[in-house]
Design a protein around this motif. Sequence first.
Motif, mmCIF file in Angstrom:
data_model
loop_
_atom_site.group_PDB
_atom_site.id
_atom_site.type_symbol
_atom_site.label_atom_id
_atom_site.label_comp_id
_atom_site.label_asym_id
_atom_site.label_seq_id
_atom_site.Cartn_x
_atom_site.Cartn_y
_atom_site.Cartn_z
ATOM 1 N N LEU A 388 0.859 -1.184 0.000
ATOM 2 C CA LEU A 388 0.000 0.000 0.000
ATOM 3 C C LEU A 388 0.895 1.233 0.000
ATOM 4 O O LEU A 388 1.807 1.345 0.820
ATOM 5 C CB LEU A 388 -0.888 -0.039 1.239
ATOM 6 C CG LEU A 388 -1.949 1.027 1.479
ATOM 7 C CD1 LEU A 388 -3.025 0.462 2.413
ATOM 8 C CD2 LEU A 388 -1.357 2.280 2.110
ATOM 9 N N VAL A 389 0.647 2.157 -0.900
ATOM 10 C CA VAL A 389 1.461 3.372 -0.996
ATOM 11 C C VAL A 389 0.643 4.575 -0.561
ATOM 12 O O VAL A 389 -0.409 4.867 -1.133
ATOM 13 C CB VAL A 389 1.989 3.588 -2.425
ATOM 14 C CG1 VAL A 389 2.780 4.895 -2.504
ATOM 15 C CG2 VAL A 389 2.870 2.409 -2.854
ATOM 16 N N HIS A 390 1.134 5.261 0.459
ATOM 17 C CA HIS A 390 0.513 6.494 0.946
ATOM 18 C C HIS A 390 1.200 7.681 0.271
ATOM 19 O O HIS A 390 2.418 7.849 0.357
ATOM 20 C CB HIS A 390 0.674 6.597 2.469
ATOM 21 C CG HIS A 390 0.667 7.998 2.997
ATOM 22 N ND1 HIS A 390 -0.463 8.797 2.991
ATOM 23 C CD2 HIS A 390 1.655 8.753 3.555
ATOM 24 C CE1 HIS A 390 -0.163 9.974 3.510
ATOM 25 N NE2 HIS A 390 1.110 9.980 3.862
ATOM 26 N N ASP A 391 0.408 8.511 -0.413
ATOM 27 C CA ASP A 391 0.911 9.703 -1.087
ATOM 28 C C ASP A 391 0.439 10.926 -0.304
ATOM 29 O O ASP A 391 -0.762 11.207 -0.247
ATOM 30 C CB ASP A 391 0.386 9.768 -2.520
ATOM 31 C CG ASP A 391 1.002 10.908 -3.331
ATOM 32 O OD1 ASP A 391 1.564 11.838 -2.720
ATOM 33 O OD2 ASP A 391 0.905 10.863 -4.573
ATOM 34 N N PRO A 392 1.350 11.686 0.322
ATOM 35 C CA PRO A 392 0.927 12.820 1.155
ATOM 36 C C PRO A 392 0.256 13.942 0.369
ATOM 37 O O PRO A 392 -0.415 14.787 0.958
ATOM 38 C CB PRO A 392 2.245 13.297 1.779
ATOM 39 C CG PRO A 392 3.307 12.843 0.827
ATOM 40 C CD PRO A 392 2.815 11.537 0.281
ATOM 41 N N ARG A 393 0.435 13.965 -0.954
ATOM 42 C CA ARG A 393 -0.236 14.991 -1.759
ATOM 43 C C ARG A 393 -1.727 14.717 -1.897
ATOM 44 O O ARG A 393 -2.503 15.627 -2.212
ATOM 45 C CB ARG A 393 0.405 15.065 -3.148
ATOM 46 C CG ARG A 393 1.862 15.500 -3.134
ATOM 47 C CD ARG A 393 2.512 15.276 -4.472
ATOM 48 N NE ARG A 393 2.530 13.849 -4.832
ATOM 49 C CZ ARG A 393 3.122 13.360 -5.917
ATOM 50 N NH1 ARG A 393 3.754 14.181 -6.744
ATOM 51 N NH2 ARG A 393 3.114 12.069 -6.170
ATOM 52 N N ASP A 394 -2.141 13.472 -1.644
ATOM 53 C CA ASP A 394 -3.544 13.096 -1.750
ATOM 54 C C ASP A 394 -3.865 12.082 -0.652
ATOM 55 O O ASP A 394 -4.137 10.915 -0.925
ATOM 56 C CB ASP A 394 -3.823 12.494 -3.131
ATOM 57 C CG ASP A 394 -5.291 12.137 -3.327
ATOM 58 O OD1 ASP A 394 -6.148 12.735 -2.639
ATOM 59 O OD2 ASP A 394 -5.585 11.248 -4.165
ATOM 60 N N PRO A 395 -3.838 12.510 0.607
ATOM 61 C CA PRO A 395 -4.052 11.566 1.702
ATOM 62 C C PRO A 395 -5.482 11.033 1.705
ATOM 63 O O PRO A 395 -6.411 11.685 1.207
ATOM 64 C CB PRO A 395 -3.771 12.403 2.950
ATOM 65 C CG PRO A 395 -4.059 13.807 2.533
ATOM 66 C CD PRO A 395 -3.641 13.895 1.090
ATOM 67 N N VAL A 396 -5.650 9.842 2.257
ATOM 68 C CA VAL A 396 -6.995 9.286 2.406
ATOM 69 C C VAL A 396 -7.783 10.198 3.350
ATOM 70 O O VAL A 396 -7.342 10.485 4.459
ATOM 71 C CB VAL A 396 -6.936 7.854 2.960
ATOM 72 C CG1 VAL A 396 -8.343 7.322 3.227
ATOM 73 C CG2 VAL A 396 -6.193 6.944 1.985
ATOM 74 N N PRO A 397 -8.930 10.689 2.911
ATOM 75 C CA PRO A 397 -9.663 11.675 3.720
ATOM 76 C C PRO A 397 -10.455 11.032 4.857
ATOM 77 O O PRO A 397 -10.779 9.840 4.830
ATOM 78 C CB PRO A 397 -10.606 12.325 2.709
ATOM 79 C CG PRO A 397 -10.856 11.258 1.692
ATOM 80 C CD PRO A 397 -9.566 10.477 1.594
#
Length: 556
Positions: A388-397
């Motif tokens: 699973l890749v977390h991208d800080p530019r589009d965090p899970v809301p």
Amino acid sequence: MTHMAPVILEQPPLLAVRPPETVSMRTRDGLRLDADLYRPDGVGPWPVLLLRLACGRRTAMTSHYAHPRWYAARGYVVVVQDVRGRGTSEGRFRPFEAEREDGADAVAWAASLPGSNGTVGMYGSGYAGMAQLLALGERPAALRAVVPALAGWDVFTDWATEGGAFRLADAMGWALHCAAESARRLEDGAAYRALLEAIRSLPLDDEIPSRPRVLREYARHCHYDDWLTTPGPGGSWDELSPRHALSGGGGEVSILQIGGWYDPRLTGTVAAHEALSAGDGTVRLLVGPWDRRGVALHAGLDSVKPSDLPSFDALQLGWFDRFLKGEMNGADRGGPIRLFDVLERRWRDLPALPPAALPLHLSSDGLATRRGGVLREGAPDEAFLDVLVHDPRDPVPTVGGHAVPDAGQRDRAAIDARPDVAVYDTPQLAAPLTLSGQASLEIWVEADAPSFDVSAVLSAVLPDGRVLPLSQGHARVEPGGEQRPMPVALRALCATLPAGSALRLGLAGSCFPAYPVNPGTGAEPGETRLVDAQPITLLIHGGGARPSRLLLPARG
């Protein structure tokens, strides 16, 4: 009708109520605290109800309760007091610091007011709920009953943080309100306008999201910087918390706690019930589908009847009539815990909350972020790995559950379909499944960064396609803090999933803005700029020697 509400008896005629009076008292260190006093216009004496507010006594907390006149007309002297440093009361407001001593002084003073029979009950939600519990820690002789609602138990874990992560939106929103009230008292017009604007639209896109410019500029007006930077738990946090003040139980005072499935402080409310039950008084816990504002949220399967959800006013009036007036109205009948089933729309009685004991194991072909994995009773023999890749530019809301700002039974189907969310479902249920009690998660997870977050949401996938959250947990791993497996505490729940539905566990690397985006560096939230955050890859293991599993309270 819940068993904690009073039996409907023939009611005496309502009393006329005198115009409110402003009255004042002195604390033990000499400060003046102001209050509004509401008294029946008739022959007393009467019990006293004390409401101590940080949001201004003129509101009388009518966002959650009937106006004090309503209680006065039913035979109570009602005192609504500004706590230290709020409204027109003297002193400086520092959250929770003076509520233990000031609350005890206020109880003794209220018991001596004209028209009082010398017995006092306290009520209030949120901060006013915590103020009751802190006053109870001083064991004031006149205090006989309290009804704290949506309050919590420990300031660090229920108000400031959760699972090691700062409660960003919740803590920031409340700090802005506190700062605005302080600015108003000082007639600082520029600060007041700026803070009101920030309240209406949280400044979460600031250069430092967890410490926006408006709170840096007006830090003198509130506690936010202290909460953001003071390490815990323990230490100075203990001095603020009912958990510490009431370590020996609640004595002989009768306690009705009201919790909400969508209130951020529910875990503390449950912990408080367990601790306070060791006392000699009658102790009850009721949890309904309320959020932190006391609003009942409906999204279940059946229609809701008015009798399903008694109001806070009906609940506590019955409690006070029973323990302050001695009326045998049945408000104390039944077991110690009563929970509202959020899907079946009925109340369930329990002697205690069942522990998380029933395991469901995660299983996957490595594509849980694409087509989903499985929750199964037995551990898979073969090991698997989900990435699973977390991208800080589009965090899970933040969507649904208890997390501010979007708490409630929100449909999470679109969130679970994101490629940065791993989901694991049970097969469709052949028969209804009741889950009532505690839940937890044990997950084997690692990351390519020194620090990372795990957000876990347990949901019901209903036959009509809606995905409704039932329980949630969030954990932040600091550098060097990895555990194998990693425990993620989920909140208590009560729900009966219908046949044809499924249970789902969703995992993500963020839940923003409920909690700050983890930059992956181990830096503190107040020191992290937007530009500092880096993508984080999470490796979720299961099966074989590293079985990740969900632990549920019961099967029915």
